[in-house]
Motif scaffolding. Structure first.
Motif, PDB file in Angstrom:
ATOM      1  N   SER A  87       0.828  -1.205   0.000  1.00  6.05           N
ATOM      2  CA  SER A  87       0.000   0.000   0.000  1.00  6.05           C
ATOM      3  C   SER A  87       0.863   1.256   0.000  1.00  6.05           C
ATOM      4  CB  SER A  87      -0.895  -0.021   1.246  1.00  6.05           C
ATOM      5  OG  SER A  87      -1.708   1.125   1.241  1.00  6.05           O
ATOM      6  N   LYS A  91       1.432   2.385  -7.001  1.00  9.18           N
ATOM      7  CA  LYS A  91       0.767   1.588  -8.041  1.00  9.18           C
ATOM      8  C   LYS A  91      -0.239   2.422  -8.827  1.00  9.18           C
ATOM      9  CE  LYS A  91      -0.830  -1.385  -4.993  1.00  9.18           C
ATOM     10  NZ  LYS A  91      -0.289  -0.748  -3.767  1.00  9.18           N
ATOM     11  N   SER A  92      -1.119   3.127  -8.086  1.00 13.21           N
ATOM     12  CA  SER A  92      -2.133   3.938  -8.775  1.00 13.21           C
ATOM     13  C   SER A  92      -1.452   5.003  -9.632  1.00 13.21           C
ATOM     14  CB  SER A  92      -3.055   4.626  -7.760  1.00 13.21           C
ATOM     15  OG  SER A  92      -3.766   3.674  -7.026  1.00 13.21           O
ATOM     16  N   THR A  93      -0.346   5.518  -9.129  1.00 11.06           N
ATOM     17  CA  THR A  93       0.367   6.569  -9.868  1.00 11.06           C
ATOM     18  C   THR A  93       0.855   6.050 -11.224  1.00 11.06           C
ATOM     19  OG1 THR A  93       1.037   7.528  -7.759  1.00 11.06           O
ATOM     20  CG2 THR A  93       2.273   8.225  -9.711  1.00 11.06           C
TER      21      THR A  93
END
Ligand SMILES: Nc1ncnc2c1ncn2[C@@H]1O[C@H](COP(=O)(O)OP(=O)(O)OP(=O)(O)O)[C@@H](O)[C@H]1O
Ligand SMILES: [Mg+2]
Length: 299
Positions: A87, A91-93
């Motif tokens: 977390s 990753k989302s970036t």
């Protein structure tokens, strides 16, 4: 056999056969991944991508550092590439940069050899949070992108009928998102993305909030869609079991700033069903990943 008796905490179990990546772990096996991007750019190339956020007060957060990978277009078959990482690692970036939501601080994203400079219909993103328009019905949500493109009503109806059927929401077409469960809302978001027929689908922990049973169903649905649509899916998770179940290729990421530590090719299991999750060949890939994630770094 890996030594799991050391100071590193054992991973936590979620659903049966699932081990989530533990945030507290700071040590890794020595990185084994080195990108080779000497050839012609394939369908998707991410080259030396680095992203640093700067907020209004000038505070900098380095989220992604020097990430490079290629995704080839396998002829006549869909392809699922999974990013597995703790977390907050970035990753989302990475997905947002591929979507074109902001320009990279350094490096570039190429789709079919052309640099991504903005969002585009060739890339569709399913976000971590459910993102349906609450004031539109399920069908209107799904048809939204087609309407923007000027697709005729009768054609829109045909396409939305077909896609709602494939995500199991045909009976809920005229309902509003507030009347749906979390899993159903996420299916609306998936249908809304797929209806534009994007060549690259970016899925950011789309099943993270679902109960195990719904999650298994959604994973199978995704495998079916991938086969039928012949598209590339970049899928983010921090769940080892989900990664092995879905992926052709898994990239293991470091803690923030995200760097690629390892690339693991998942064998082409002849059948991917629930029984596979407890099969020895499946467990072997899970173990390989866990050893890479939890084995202490060697100097
Ligand atoms: N818009 C933003 N402005 C400033 N910092 C941000 C922004 N978005 C993300 N970050 C920071 O960048 C880092 C990476 O965030 P990101 O959302 O990419 O992580 P993640 O791996 O997707 O996490 P999670 O698994 O919790 O979803 C985090 O430290 C986060 O606080
Ligand atoms: Mg995220």
């Amino acid at each position: 056999m890996a030594d799991n008796q050391g100071p590193i905490p054992l991973p936590q179990s979620g659903e049966p056969g699932t081990i989530a990546v533990d945030v507290a772990t700071q040590q890794y096996a020595k990185p084994t991944y080195h990108a080779d991007q000497s050839g012609v750019p394939p369908k998707l190339r991410v080259s030396n991508l680095s992203v640093t956020y700067i907020d209004r007060n000038g505070n900098r957060t380095e989220a992604v550092r020097d990430v490079s990978f290629d995704v080839l277009d396998k002829p006549d078959s869909g392809e699922i590439v999974v990013f597995l990482g703790p977390s907050g690692c970035g990753k989302s970036t990475i997905l947002k940069a591929v979507a074109g939501l902001f320009p990279p601080t350094e490096g570039e994203v190429l789709v079919d050899g052309k640099p991504v400079v903005d969002v585009g219909r060739d890339r569709g993103m399913v976000f971590q949070a459910y993102t349906s328009f609450g004031w539109l019905t399920v069908r209107e949500n799904v048809e939204y992108g087609l309407k923007l493109q000027g697709t005729k009503k009768s054609e829109r109806r045909k396409i939305s009928d077909s896609i709602l059927k494939s995500v199991g929401l045909a009976d809920f077409a005229e309902r509003y998102p507030k009347d749906l469960s979390g899993g159903m809302k996420q299916r609306v978001a998936i249908a809304r993305t797929l209806v534009n027929n994007p060549r690259v689908v970016l899925m950011d922990e789309p099943f993270g909030a679902l109960d195990p049973q719904t999650r298994w169903g959604m994973q199978s649905l995704l495998l079916d869609i991938s086969r039928a649509e012949n598209n590339t899916i970049l899928f983010v998770t921090h769940d080892v079991s989900e990664a092995v179940y879905l992926a052709d290729t898994i990239y293991v990421l470091s803690h923030r700033p995200a760097r690629i530590l390892h690339k693991v090719d998942v064998p082409a299991f002849p059948v991917r069903d629930i029984a596979l999750k407890s099969a020895p060949e499946f467990r072997a890939v899970e173990k390989k990943l866990l050893d890479l994630i939890y084995a202490p770094a060697k100097s």
